[in-house]
Design a protein around this motif. Structure first.
Motif, PDB file in Angstrom:
ATOM      1  N   LEU A 304       0.871  -1.130  -0.134  1.00  0.00           N
ATOM      2  CA  LEU A 304       0.076  -0.100  -0.054  1.00  0.00           C
ATOM      3  C   LEU A 304       0.831   1.380  -0.061  1.00  0.00           C
ATOM      4  O   LEU A 304       0.441   2.334  -0.737  1.00  0.00           O
ATOM      5  N   GLY A 305       2.035   1.226   0.684  1.00  0.00           N
ATOM      6  CA  GLY A 305       2.896   2.450   0.804  1.00  0.00           C
ATOM      7  C   GLY A 305       3.484   2.590  -0.582  1.00  0.00           C
ATOM      8  O   GLY A 305       3.768   3.925  -0.895  1.00  0.00           O
ATOM      9  N   GLY A 306       3.881   1.761  -1.353  1.00  0.00           N
ATOM     10  CA  GLY A 306       4.633   2.017  -2.660  1.00  0.00           C
ATOM     11  C   GLY A 306       3.491   2.556  -3.780  1.00  0.00           C
ATOM     12  O   GLY A 306       3.847   3.502  -4.425  1.00  0.00           O
ATOM     13  N   LEU A 307       2.250   2.108  -3.788  1.00  0.00           N
ATOM     14  CA  LEU A 307       1.053   2.780  -4.542  1.00  0.00           C
ATOM     15  C   LEU A 307       0.893   4.058  -4.133  1.00  0.00           C
ATOM     16  O   LEU A 307       0.863   5.195  -5.020  1.00  0.00           O
ATOM     17  N   SER A 308       0.743   4.525  -2.834  1.00  0.00           N
ATOM     18  CA  SER A 308       0.544   5.697  -2.245  1.00  0.00           C
ATOM     19  C   SER A 308       1.452   6.919  -2.509  1.00  0.00           C
ATOM     20  O   SER A 308       1.147   7.775  -2.770  1.00  0.00           O
ATOM     21  N   ALA A 309       2.748   6.265  -2.588  1.00  0.00           N
ATOM     22  CA  ALA A 309       4.165   7.110  -2.856  1.00  0.00           C
ATOM     23  C   ALA A 309       3.920   7.721  -4.161  1.00  0.00           C
ATOM     24  O   ALA A 309       4.182   8.951  -4.635  1.00  0.00           O
ATOM     25  N   PHE A 310       3.559   6.679  -5.515  1.00  0.00           N
ATOM     26  CA  PHE A 310       3.420   7.199  -6.779  1.00  0.00           C
ATOM     27  C   PHE A 310       2.058   8.077  -6.784  1.00  0.00           C
ATOM     28  O   PHE A 310       2.352   9.098  -7.676  1.00  0.00           O
ATOM     29  N   TRP A 311       1.217   7.815  -6.425  1.00  0.00           N
ATOM     30  CA  TRP A 311       0.053   8.568  -6.461  1.00  0.00           C
ATOM     31  C   TRP A 311       0.191   9.848  -5.976  1.00  0.00           C
ATOM     32  O   TRP A 311      -0.219  10.880  -6.536  1.00  0.00           O
ATOM     33  N   LEU A 312       0.852  10.083  -4.855  1.00  0.00           N
ATOM     34  CA  LEU A 312       0.813  11.459  -4.145  1.00  0.00           C
ATOM     35  C   LEU A 312       2.041  12.160  -4.526  1.00  0.00           C
ATOM     36  O   LEU A 312       1.694  13.694  -4.931  1.00  0.00           O
ATOM     37  N   THR A 313       3.067  11.695  -5.226  1.00  0.00           N
ATOM     38  CA  THR A 313       3.803  12.491  -6.091  1.00  0.00           C
ATOM     39  C   THR A 313       3.446  13.120  -7.141  1.00  0.00           C
ATOM     40  O   THR A 313       3.543  14.178  -7.375  1.00  0.00           O
ATOM     41  N   ARG A 314       2.534  12.396  -8.038  1.00  0.00           N
ATOM     42  CA  ARG A 314       1.988  13.110  -9.209  1.00  0.00           C
ATOM     43  C   ARG A 314       0.954  14.144  -8.569  1.00  0.00           C
ATOM     44  O   ARG A 314       0.706  15.118  -9.214  1.00  0.00           O
ATOM     45  N   ARG A 315       0.127  14.042  -7.595  1.00  0.00           N
ATOM     46  CA  ARG A 315      -0.864  14.915  -7.232  1.00  0.00           C
ATOM     47  C   ARG A 315      -0.285  15.994  -6.608  1.00  0.00           C
ATOM     48  O   ARG A 315      -0.760  16.875  -6.840  1.00  0.00           O
ATOM     49  N   ASN A 316       0.718  15.938  -5.794  1.00  0.00           N
ATOM     50  CA  ASN A 316       1.194  17.230  -5.005  1.00  0.00           C
ATOM     51  C   ASN A 316       2.015  17.939  -6.050  1.00  0.00           C
ATOM     52  O   ASN A 316       2.321  19.228  -5.572  1.00  0.00           O
ATOM     53  N   TYR A 317       2.684  17.561  -7.057  1.00  0.00           N
ATOM     54  CA  TYR A 317       3.417  18.450  -7.965  1.00  0.00           C
ATOM     55  C   TYR A 317       2.639  19.420  -8.490  1.00  0.00           C
ATOM     56  O   TYR A 317       3.086  20.292  -8.811  1.00  0.00           O
ATOM     57  N   ALA A 318       1.327  19.071  -8.874  1.00  0.00           N
ATOM     58  CA  ALA A 318       0.597  19.973  -9.609  1.00  0.00           C
ATOM     59  C   ALA A 318       0.505  21.481  -8.774  1.00  0.00           C
ATOM     60  O   ALA A 318       0.576  22.527  -9.874  1.00  0.00           O
ATOM     61  N   PRO A 319      -0.055  21.567  -7.851  1.00  0.00           N
ATOM     62  CA  PRO A 319       0.094  23.123  -7.202  1.00  0.00           C
ATOM     63  C   PRO A 319       1.369  23.822  -7.179  1.00  0.00           C
ATOM     64  O   PRO A 319       1.514  24.797  -7.380  1.00  0.00           O
ATOM     65  N   ILE A 320       2.603  22.847  -7.274  1.00  0.00           N
ATOM     66  CA  ILE A 320       3.720  23.926  -7.085  1.00  0.00           C
ATOM     67  C   ILE A 320       3.931  24.284  -8.521  1.00  0.00           C
ATOM     68  O   ILE A 320       4.417  25.266  -8.572  1.00  0.00           O
ATOM     69  N   GLN A 321       3.759  23.594  -9.446  1.00  0.00           N
ATOM     70  CA  GLN A 321       3.776  24.243 -11.193  1.00  0.00           C
ATOM     71  C   GLN A 321       2.748  25.351 -11.210  1.00  0.00           C
ATOM     72  O   GLN A 321       3.258  26.117 -11.873  1.00  0.00           O
ATOM     73  N   ASN A 322       1.622  25.061 -10.871  1.00  0.00           N
ATOM     74  CA  ASN A 322       0.669  26.395 -10.989  1.00  0.00           C
ATOM     75  C   ASN A 322       1.350  27.467 -10.136  1.00  0.00           C
ATOM     76  O   ASN A 322       1.144  28.855 -10.668  1.00  0.00           O
ATOM     77  N   MET A 323       1.886  27.436  -9.049  1.00  0.00           N
ATOM     78  CA  MET A 323       2.441  28.617  -8.330  1.00  0.00           C
ATOM     79  C   MET A 323       3.675  29.398  -9.053  1.00  0.00           C
ATOM     80  O   MET A 323       3.855  30.379  -8.981  1.00  0.00           O
TER      81      MET A 323
END
Length: 771
Positions: A304-323
């Motif tokens: 479960l931790g490996g799947l969560s790491a990949f999903w959170l990486t893609r999800r959390n990078y988007a706000p940084i790019q918008n900023m």
């Protein structure tokens, strides 16, 4: 750059995932050892409870022997020569009743009896019988013969627990407590107390403590003999008793061929050893279950931790790019020098925050200064009361909820005790610190019912109070707040100050009037003295008529001429009481009265032709001291002092020629200059002389007042220390016998005309010129 940040985040999440997996592995490796420690801790805790339980019971039983030893009735009975009289038989019944009550009070006692050595009889909880019957009833099955039992009872016993049937099959009453009676005559004791313990009850109590049912509990006496054994019993030969040398401990040994956890503790009360034996198989099953649970948890973490790491990486990078899209072009041009987007955003926000903080700080400083200046000008009536005033008040963030106002004016008078430990702080910083303390405390107390704003006006603290409650109640509340704050500040911070309280007026335009009333209230310190709270309401209708008739003045002069100080002082006091008691005398009339009295004193001296050098000096000093007084009370004290000196001079014109006494007094004064308690009274007590006579005698011999003599010698010593050392003024004051630096300042200025600081500066200047 995007790939770097994305990979960095992905590695970060994987690293975070690795932490619980690593912790799980460490827990797995350490679980068995931790469980063993937990078993040891639990066994130690429960074993301590067993020890405390048994020790308490043993202490109660020993207390029984002590009580019997010091019971007068018991001692009287034991020392009887015969038991055949009616009184003796009655005493026997009392003894049976006492033993019965002691036995009933302690449920762990099966029975108890007292063996009378000289009578060869025993007293139990139910009857009085010969020794052979007593043996048959209670101890025939113990394994001891009657002769052994009798010899054992006739021996001396200091109070110990023994097992009568040691080596035989234990019975219910095998454990007994034996003690000679009385204990204070152990070698020649006429009787022996024996208490039979109910071991089953003790075992039941031990079983309720909570030790595991699979564990065994051993209780051994000081010599290693078994007192009691509970649980699955194991032979003592299997226990590693020689290894149990400490006060408490834990061992892992083979017992009956199996590993077992052994805890032991020794009692300071009985010197017994309490041992708990728990087989390893009881807790090893828990370790296996824990290992299985940890393996399952690790698999779940990885999946479960490996799947969560990949999903959170893609999800959390988007706000940084918008900023990044909102960052200015100037910052984007420097992106090549930045390691990643985070550094770019951090640099941008840091620079922006620094600029904003600096601007806010400067605005706040300027706003506070302007606000204080505006409030000070408003109080002094130097602000235009036009229609623009409300906008000005609002711009300075004054939140007035009502149109009723009052002003508290605080004048700081003394704060040196607050800085005794920090004399190096400059005067301005000291005063700022004191202002901060006073304003914070007043603001805290006033905030409960009113709004308050502070500013500094002419070296005083002005507090504008926006009154929220009813006017009558608010007046009392303001005085209460002033009193509470003054008492708290004086007790905790040693700061003394006076407070002038104005009346309550309506609308902003009356603030100058409030300020004037507060100033006028503070002026009445001259009447009431320093460290006061003065409300304008109490002084706004002063008396303007003065009572000092001509015949009273003539009476005062005649009493002075007669040298009658007591009656002259009474007349003077009557004049003052008449003028000050009925209403508040105005400042101007009060000053006039005081100078009229001074004029009377000087007129009397002229009329009586007291033109000696001493009286002329006193006249000059009186005028100077009166002008330096800050309150009417100080003026009254100076006038009474002059009156006393004049009357004493008239009563004792003849000078004493006892030069030895003069030398002794001078030597005593010079030797005790550093004693701040030295006074005319203390010196007179030292020489057993009347103070008035000593004062007159000293002035006749030296031509100088004793107080002036002391002060002048102290001033000479101060001058020497100012010139030769760099000590602080406060330290010099203490070395020269002054109670405070303010006292030193007043006395030094009186005789030298300058302050100690000015004298030191002038001395340093002279030395610089000489060099």
């Amino acid at each position: 750059m995007k790939r770097k940040v994305y990979k960095f985040w992905l590695y970060s999440y994987l690293f975070v995932l690795f932490i619980p997996i690593l912790i799980t592995l460490i827990v797995l490796l350490q679980s068995q050892e931790m469980l063993v420690k937990e078993v040891r801790r639990a066994n130690d805790t429960l074993l301590d409870q067993v020890r405390q339980l048994v020790d308490n019971q043993i202490t109660d039983i020993r207390r029984l022997g002590t009580q019997l030893s010091f019971d007068p009735k018991v001692m009287t009975y034991l020392n009887r020569e015969t038991l055949d009289t009616a009184e003796a038989r009655f005493g026997t019944m009392e003894m049976i009743s006492s033993l019965q009550s002691y036995t009933i009070a302690n449920g762990n006692i099966t029975d108890a009896y007292i063996y009378l050595k000289n009578k060869d009889y025993g007293i139990t909880t139910t009857t009085f019988m010969p020794a052979d019957n007593l043996y048959s009833v209670l101890h025939k099955a113990s394994g001891k013969s009657f002769a052994e039992w009798t010899e054992w009872l006739r021996a001396s016993h200091a109070g110990l627990f023994v097992t009568l049937n040691e080596g035989a099959k234990q019975t219910e009453n095998s454990l007994v407590y034996v003690q000679s009676l009385p204990i204070q005559e152990i070698k020649a004791a006429p009787a022996t107390l024996v208490v039979l313990l109910n071991q089953d009850r003790l075992k039941q109590a031990i079983s309720k403590v909570g030790l595991a049912t699979e564990s065994s509990v051993y209780i051994l006496d000081g010599e290693g003999h078994p007192i009691m054994i509970t649980g699955p019993q194991t032979g003592l030969a299997e226990l590693p008793i020689p290894k149990m040398s400490n006060q408490r401990g834990f061992l892992t040994e083979l017992v009956d061929g199996n590993d077992a956890a052994i805890s032991y503790v020794k009692s300071d009360t009985t010197n017994w050893t309490y041992i708990s034996v728990l087989p390893e198989q009881v807790y090893s099953a828990k370790v296996k279950l824990l290992k299985n649970l940890i393996y399952i948890a690790m698999l779940l973490c990885i999946g479960l931790g490996g799947l969560s790491a990949f999903w959170l990486t893609r999800r959390n990078y988007a706000p940084i790019q918008n900023m990044m899209n909102f960052v200015s072009t100037k910052v984007k041009t420097n992106m090549m020098n930045m390691p990643n987007e985070f550094a770019v955003l951090q640099s941008f926000m840091t620079d922006s925050a620094a600029i904003q903080d600096e601007a806010s700080r400067k605005l706040l400083e300027q706003h506070q200064v302007l606000r204080n200046q505006f409030l000070a000008r408003l109080l002094k009536g130097r602000v235009d009361m036009s229609s623009a005033l409300p906008q000005a008040i609002e711009s300075f963030d004054f939140r007035f909820e009502t149109d009723r106002f009052a002003v508290l004016l605080l004048q700081i008078e003394d704060y040196e005790r607050l800085f005794q430990a920090n004399q190096e702080m400059d005067a301005e910083r000291k005063l700022q610190f004191v202002y901060l303390i006073v304003t914070n405390i007043f603001e805290e107390l006033l905030s409960a019912g009113h709004r308050s704003y502070f500013t500094e006006v002419d070296g005083m603290i002005a507090c504008v109070v926006n009154v929220l409650g009813k006017e009558k109640e608010a007046k009392k509340e303001l005085l209460k707040v002033a009193n509470d704050a003054k008492r708290f500040i004086q007790d905790k911070f040693f700061v003394r100050f006076s407070v002038g309280v104005s009346d309550i007026h309506t609308f902003w335009s009356t603030l100058p009037k409030c300020y004037e009333e507060a100033v006028e209230s503070l002026e009445y310190k001259l009447v009431l003295g320093s460290n006061q709270i003065i409300s304008y309401e109490s002084i706004k209708r002063p008396k303007n008529d003065l009572y000092y008739p001509l015949d009273t003045e003539r009476q005062l002069i005649n009493l002075m001429a007669a040298g009658n100080y007591d009656e002259a002082a009474a007349v003077l006091q009557r004049i003052l009481i008449t003028n000050f008691s009925e209403g508040t005398l105005s400042i101007q009339m009060g000053k006039l009265l005081m100078f009229e009295l001074v004029g009377t004193m000087l007129k009397a001296v002229e009329q009586l032709q007291l033109s000696t050098k001493e009286i002329m000096v006193e006249k000059t000093d009186l005028i100077k001291q009166i002008t330096e007084c800050e309150t009417f009370a100080e003026m009254e004290e100076e006038i009474l002092d002059f009156l006393k000196k004049a009357c004493d001079y008239l009563q004792q014109k003849k000078k004493s020629h006892n030069t030895d006494l003069k030398s002794q007094v001078v030597e005593h004064v010079l030797h005790n200059l550093n004693d701040m308690n030295i006074s005319l009274t203390s010196i007179s007590l030292a020489f057993d002389i009347n103070p008035t006579y000593l004062s007159r005698f000293f002035k006749e011999q030296t031509g100088e007042n004793l107080v002036d003599f002391v002060n002048k010698r102290r001033v000479e010593k101060v001058k020497s220390l100012l010139a030769e050392t760099n000590h602080a003024i406060q330290d010099i004051a203490e070395q020269c016998g002054f109670a405070s630096s303010q006292s030193l300042l007043r006395v030094f200025k009186k005789y030298e005309g300058i302050t100690p600081g000015q004298y030191r500066q002038s001395w340093d200047g002279r030395e610089a010129l000489e060099r």
